[in-house]
Design an enzyme around this catalytic site. Structure first.
Site, PDB file in Angstrom:
ATOM      1  N   CYS A 117      12.394  -3.882 -13.274  1.00 17.66           N
ATOM      2  CA  CYS A 117      11.506  -5.022 -12.989  1.00 17.66           C
ATOM      3  C   CYS A 117      11.348  -5.975 -14.164  1.00 17.66           C
ATOM      4  CB  CYS A 117      10.138  -4.531 -12.533  1.00 17.66           C
ATOM      5  SG  CYS A 117      10.214  -3.713 -10.942  1.00 17.66           S
TER       6      CYS A 117
ATOM      7  N   HIS B 212       4.726 -10.157 -13.562  1.00 15.13           N
ATOM      8  CA  HIS B 212       5.509  -9.428 -12.563  1.00 15.13           C
ATOM      9  C   HIS B 212       4.617  -9.179 -11.343  1.00 15.13           C
ATOM     10  CE1 HIS B 212       8.019  -6.688 -10.569  1.00 15.13           C
ATOM     11  NE2 HIS B 212       7.509  -5.572 -11.048  1.00 15.13           N
TER      12      HIS B 212
ATOM     13  N   ASN C  92       6.903  -6.836  -4.171  1.00 12.86           N
ATOM     14  CA  ASN C  92       7.537  -6.695  -5.477  1.00 12.86           C
ATOM     15  C   ASN C  92       9.045  -6.916  -5.305  1.00 12.86           C
ATOM     16  OD1 ASN C  92       8.676  -5.780  -7.859  1.00 12.86           O
ATOM     17  ND2 ASN C  92       7.467  -3.894  -7.969  1.00 12.86           N
TER      18      ASN C  92
HETATM   19  N1  ACO Z   1      -0.122   3.844   3.438  1.00 14.91           N
HETATM   20  C1  ACO Z   1      -1.154   4.676   3.572  1.00 14.91           C
HETATM   21  N2  ACO Z   1      -1.397   5.700   2.713  1.00 14.91           N
HETATM   22  C2  ACO Z   1      -0.561   5.836   1.682  1.00 14.91           C
HETATM   23  C3  ACO Z   1       0.556   4.997   1.483  1.00 14.91           C
HETATM   24  C4  ACO Z   1       0.766   3.973   2.421  1.00 14.91           C
HETATM   25  N3  ACO Z   1       1.789   3.094   2.336  1.00 14.91           N
HETATM   26  N4  ACO Z   1       1.195   5.402   0.372  1.00 14.91           N
HETATM   27  C5  ACO Z   1       0.525   6.446  -0.120  1.00 14.91           C
HETATM   28  N5  ACO Z   1      -0.544   6.708   0.669  1.00 14.91           N
HETATM   29  C6  ACO Z   1      -1.524   7.742   0.536  1.00 14.91           C
HETATM   30  C7  ACO Z   1      -1.072   8.908  -0.315  1.00 14.91           C
HETATM   31  O1  ACO Z   1      -0.317   9.819   0.458  1.00 14.91           O
HETATM   32  C8  ACO Z   1      -2.395   9.484  -0.760  1.00 14.91           C
HETATM   33  O2  ACO Z   1      -2.929  10.255   0.281  1.00 14.91           O
HETATM   34  P1  ACO Z   1      -3.688  11.649  -0.051  1.00 14.91           P
HETATM   35  O3  ACO Z   1      -4.869  11.256  -0.905  1.00 14.91           O
HETATM   36  O4  ACO Z   1      -4.047  12.147   1.303  1.00 14.91           O
HETATM   37  O5  ACO Z   1      -2.697  12.488  -0.806  1.00 14.91           O
HETATM   38  C9  ACO Z   1      -3.288   8.267  -0.923  1.00 14.91           C
HETATM   39  O6  ACO Z   1      -2.653   7.208  -0.168  1.00 14.91           O
HETATM   40  C10 ACO Z   1      -3.411   7.801  -2.353  1.00 14.91           C
HETATM   41  O7  ACO Z   1      -2.107   7.767  -2.911  1.00 14.91           O
HETATM   42  P2  ACO Z   1      -1.871   7.397  -4.413  1.00 14.91           P
HETATM   43  O8  ACO Z   1      -0.403   7.402  -4.651  1.00 14.91           O
HETATM   44  O9  ACO Z   1      -2.753   8.244  -5.297  1.00 14.91           O
HETATM   45  O10 ACO Z   1      -2.426   5.909  -4.403  1.00 14.91           O
HETATM   46  P3  ACO Z   1      -2.712   4.969  -5.628  1.00 14.91           P
HETATM   47  O11 ACO Z   1      -4.131   4.645  -5.654  1.00 14.91           O
HETATM   48  O12 ACO Z   1      -2.077   5.462  -6.901  1.00 14.91           O
HETATM   49  O13 ACO Z   1      -1.887   3.662  -5.184  1.00 14.91           O
HETATM   50  C11 ACO Z   1       0.179   2.552  -5.678  1.00 14.91           C
HETATM   51  C12 ACO Z   1      -0.485   3.761  -5.007  1.00 14.91           C
HETATM   52  C13 ACO Z   1      -0.250   1.287  -4.945  1.00 14.91           C
HETATM   53  C14 ACO Z   1       1.682   2.721  -5.560  1.00 14.91           C
HETATM   54  C15 ACO Z   1      -0.260   2.472  -7.165  1.00 14.91           C
HETATM   55  O14 ACO Z   1      -0.146   3.743  -7.762  1.00 14.91           O
HETATM   56  C16 ACO Z   1       0.557   1.474  -7.934  1.00 14.91           C
HETATM   57  O15 ACO Z   1       0.494   0.295  -7.696  1.00 14.91           O
HETATM   58  N6  ACO Z   1       1.329   1.943  -8.890  1.00 14.91           N
HETATM   59  C17 ACO Z   1       2.189   1.058  -9.660  1.00 14.91           C
HETATM   60  C18 ACO Z   1       3.457   0.761  -8.911  1.00 14.91           C
HETATM   61  C19 ACO Z   1       4.169  -0.390  -9.536  1.00 14.91           C
HETATM   62  O16 ACO Z   1       3.565  -1.364  -9.936  1.00 14.91           O
HETATM   63  N7  ACO Z   1       5.460  -0.342  -9.670  1.00 14.91           N
HETATM   64  C20 ACO Z   1       6.134  -1.473 -10.322  1.00 14.91           C
HETATM   65  C21 ACO Z   1       7.225  -1.044 -11.062  1.00 14.91           C
HETATM   66  S1  ACO Z   1       8.478  -0.629  -9.930  1.00 14.91           S
HETATM   67  C22 ACO Z   1       9.934  -1.110 -10.621  1.00 14.91           C
HETATM   68  O17 ACO Z   1      10.069  -1.252 -11.787  1.00 14.91           O
HETATM   69  C23 ACO Z   1      11.056  -1.313  -9.705  1.00 14.91           C
END
Ligand code: ACO
Length: 326
Positions: free
Chosen positions: A113, A253, A283
């Site tokens: 990214c 980003h 993204n």
């Molecule tokens: N829809 C509904 N529920 C979901 C989804 C979805 N699409 N995805 C995950 N969940 C659920 C999980 O299973 C979990 O359920 P559980 O509590 O029953 O186990 C719950 O939601 C919480 O999941 P987490 O992964 O803990 O959610 P989090 O609050 O961390 O949010 C997210 C996830 C949005 C991905 C966040 O962690 C984030 O933004 N991380 C950074 C990602 C990023 O910016 N990447 C960029 C770099 S990528 C690159 O370089 C190509």
């Protein structure tokens, strides 16, 4: 020091829109979850016969038109991508051929990214050299084809698109003032495609496990990103001897609205100082910053003489920022 700046810019996203509601028909998710967790409402998806190079070609043509140069004027094409048309040869070469840039060298770089932030720095070094006049710096991705369409934790986050800029020598005091880049390879498996490389060639076992697709430890990326974004902004400003109060616009980003908010909070800057379009595109990895920069310019949000910071973080782990006088 010879000054180098962006003299033309372009972007392209494929026309097909996939909304959060559309994803909710494919995996167990909802518009509410995606919106609350990321701010994303929809993203663009390429048709099956469209490759990363095709998206890049549209963006490059716009950037070349904007810079008023012809394909044969381009001396170098640097493509930042982590979703190339083929693992080998370079997708930049394919772009060169499609554009007819017969006098250019062409190569890919992969810093996921933050790829375009790196490519801009590489391109600016070449553009400062007497032997180069026009450098095309492109970020293009087709993540819709590398994410696992049954993994709800990643598939809803990404979209396809491309952004491109033409670099040339510019008058002193303008253009790219400086760049700060960093990597932490300890986290190289936090974002990865586990199979399909030399370490783990595709086999029927890992194929059935879905290891040919993009994997991400979202929480680990979150923890990294909320530190990385403000750190990169602060460090590039230090490098170019400017202050946070001098910044007119941050082009971050476009991974997650909550990360951008946390980053701006840490910098003690209002969210209005950023340009955000992730609600429309999700993204788009290395394409996200140049697409956002292009739209900010098109919408008149950036004026001549403004101090712009472009900043990104992602796989590698890698992160960095460029300081640009527009
Ligand atoms: N829809 C509904 N529920 C979901 C989804 C979805 N699409 N995805 C995950 N969940 C659920 C999980 O299973 C979990 O359920 P559980 O509590 O029953 O186990 C719950 O939601 C919480 O999941 P987490 O992964 O803990 O959610 P989090 O609050 O961390 O949010 C997210 C996830 C949005 C991905 C966040 O962690 C984030 O933004 N991380 C950074 C990602 C990023 O910016 N990447 C960029 C770099 S990528 C690159 O370089 C190509």
């Amino acid at each position: 020091m010879v000054a180098v700046g962006i003299v033309g810019i372009g972007a392209y996203v494929p026309p097909k829109i996939m909304t959060n509601e559309d994803w909710a028909k494919v995996v167990d998710t909802s518009d509410e979850w995606i919106t609350q967790k990321t701010g994303i409402k929809e993203r663009r998806i390429s048709e099956k016969d469209v490759c990363t190079s095709d998206l890049a070609v549209f963006a490059c043509k716009k950037a070349m038109d904007d810079a008023q140069i012809r394909p044969e004027d381009v001396d170098m094409i640097i493509l930042a991508t982590s979703s190339p048309d083929v693992p080998l040869s370079s997708t930049a070469g394919i772009i060169q051929h499609k554009l007819g840039c017969i006098n250019a060298s062409a190569f890919d770089i992969n810093a996921v990214c933050s790829g375009w932030i790196h490519a801009l720095e590489i391109g600016s070094k070449f553009a400062a050299d007497d032997n180069y006049e026009n450098i095309l710096v492109v970020g293009a991705e087709t993540y819709s084809r590398i994410v696992n369409w049954s993994d709800r934790s990643t598939c809803v986050l990404f979209g396809d698109g491309a952004g491109a800029a033409v670099l040339q020598k510019v008058e002193e005091g303008r253009g790219i003032l400086g760049t700060w880049l960093h990597s932490d390879g300890k986290g190289s498996d936090v974002i990865e495609i586990p199979a399909g490389g030399i370490r783990k060639p595709i086999s029927s076992d890992n194929f059935n496990e879905g290891e040919q697709y993009f994997h991400m430890d979202g929480r680990a990326v979150w923890d990294f990103a909320i530190e990385a974004m403000p750190q990169a902004v602060r460090n590039v400003l230090k490098r170019v001897h400017r202050d946070l109060k001098d910044v007119d616009m941050i082009i971050p980003h476009q991974a997650n609205l909550n990360i951008i908010k946390a980053g701006m909070n840490a910098l003690n800057l209002p969210i209005e100082k950023t340009f955000i379009n992730l609600q429309k595109y999700g993204n788009t990895a290395a394409a996200s910053v140049p697409i956002a920069l292009y739209e900010a310019v098109e919408e008149g949000k950036i004026k001549s003489g403004d101090l712009i910071i472009t900043v990104a973080f992602g796989g590698g782990l890698s992160w960095g920022a460029n300081a640009i006088i527009w």
